[in-house]
Design a protein around this motif. Structure first.
Motif, PDB file in Angstrom:
ATOM      1  N   TYR A   1      13.261  -4.684   5.125  1.00 11.65           N
ATOM      2  CA  TYR A   1      13.083  -3.686   3.550  1.00 11.65           C
ATOM      3  C   TYR A   1      14.552  -3.179   4.212  1.00 11.65           C
ATOM      4  CZ  TYR A   1       8.148  -1.980   5.471  1.00 11.65           C
ATOM      5  OH  TYR A   1       6.886  -2.035   5.603  1.00 11.65           O
TER       6      TYR A   1
ATOM      7  N   HIS B   1      15.520   4.875  -2.271  1.00 10.26           N
ATOM      8  CA  HIS B   1      15.017   4.103  -2.713  1.00 10.26           C
ATOM      9  C   HIS B   1      14.995   2.426  -1.893  1.00 10.26           C
ATOM     10  CE1 HIS B   1      15.572   6.218  -6.645  1.00 10.26           C
ATOM     11  NE2 HIS B   1      16.449   7.075  -6.095  1.00 10.26           N
TER      12      HIS B   1
ATOM     13  N   TRP C   1       5.534   4.768  -4.447  1.00  9.30           N
ATOM     14  CA  TRP C   1       5.302   3.666  -3.918  1.00  9.30           C
ATOM     15  C   TRP C   1       5.082   2.964  -5.330  1.00  9.30           C
ATOM     16  CZ3 TRP C   1       8.475   0.617  -1.054  1.00  9.30           C
ATOM     17  CH2 TRP C   1       8.839   1.163   0.767  1.00  9.30           C
TER      18      TRP C   1
ATOM     19  N   GLN D   1      12.637  -0.643  -0.493  1.00 12.86           N
ATOM     20  CA  GLN D   1      12.758  -2.071  -1.623  1.00 12.86           C
ATOM     21  C   GLN D   1      11.433  -2.573  -0.554  1.00 12.86           C
ATOM     22  OE1 GLN D   1      14.564  -4.967  -3.859  1.00 12.86           O
ATOM     23  NE2 GLN D   1      13.065  -5.896  -4.795  1.00 12.86           N
TER      24      GLN D   1
ATOM     25  N   ASN E   1       6.427  -2.910  -4.205  1.00 13.09           N
ATOM     26  CA  ASN E   1       7.180  -3.254  -3.509  1.00 13.09           C
ATOM     27  C   ASN E   1       8.222  -2.019  -3.391  1.00 13.09           C
ATOM     28  OD1 ASN E   1       5.381  -5.219  -1.841  1.00 13.09           O
ATOM     29  ND2 ASN E   1       6.253  -6.265  -3.002  1.00 13.09           N
ATOM     30  N   ASP E   2       8.275  -1.365  -4.379  1.00 10.96           N
ATOM     31  CA  ASP E   2       9.156  -0.334  -5.118  1.00 10.96           C
ATOM     32  C   ASP E   2       8.581   1.274  -4.155  1.00 10.96           C
ATOM     33  OD1 ASP E   2      11.189  -2.653  -4.792  1.00 10.96           O
ATOM     34  OD2 ASP E   2      10.250  -2.315  -7.619  1.00 10.96           O
TER      35      ASP E   2
END
Length: 191
Positions: free
Chosen positions: A115, A106, A82, A108, A85-86
């Motif tokens: 999410y 992927h 991470w 977020q 927040n990605d």
């Protein structure tokens, strides 16, 4: 031949009966909608995907058909990373029949326990909502079956049991028809 006055009355009673049966069926179906993720808001430990899916993980799982018969078993070795927040979650599957598969998520974090995620074999975005120790995650998976690809709806529930263990139950369906289930046990850290 004489007409009987009871025919229109029978037709009306039949329509009322059909209407009541329809209302009853809808009531039963709405009662089967399942829990909402907010019902788990007070459960602990608190699930944060940014913490749990960070670093190495191992999972063991199985697919069962709609009758409950185990169709396929698998092991997954994962690594999550991470940046804010990605997140990126790399998955390497080894199935009981010797086949393998790779998937990279992927993900977020959107705030407030929400999410979204994407993967190459996922049709459109996956969406999820976490509360307490639970995450409800929904997506459509492009699943290869006998030389064809089926877009299968995945209704995913994850429950954090402790700092290392998370359990996952997924109902798979197509056109609203239940196809089977997926059960996974995740363990934080590598084996």
């Amino acid at each position: 031949m004489t007409s009987t006055p009871y025919i229109p009355r029978l037709i009306t009673l039949r329509r009322v009966g059909i209407g009541l049966a329809l209302v009853g069926t809808l009531a039963v179906l709405s009662g089967c909608a399942g829990p909402s993720v907010e019902e788990y808001a007070q459960e602990r430990p608190q699930l944060d995907l940014r913490q749990y899916f960070n670093g190495p993980l191992t999972a063991h799982g199985m697919f069962t058909d709609r009758k409950g018969k185990v169709v396929k078993r698998f092991t997954v070795h994962m690594t999550g990373k991470w940046t804010g927040n990605d997140g990126v979650l790399e998955e390497h599957f080894v199935y009981s029949d010797g086949t393998t598969q790779e998937r990279t998520w992927h993900i977020q974090y959107l705030g407030d326990g929400r999410y979204t995620g994407r993967a190459e074999d996922v049709v459109g975005p996956a969406t999820g909502q976490a509360a307490g120790n639970a995450l409800h995650w929904n997506y459509v998976l492009a699943l290869p079956v006998n030389g064809r690809v089926w877009n299968v709806r995945m209704d995913d529930w994850m429950y954090l049991m402790d700092g290392r263990t998370m359990l996952n139950r997924t109902a798979m369906s197509k056109f609203g028809i239940h196809l089977g289930d997926l059960t996974i046990s995740f363990t934080k850290g590598s084996e």
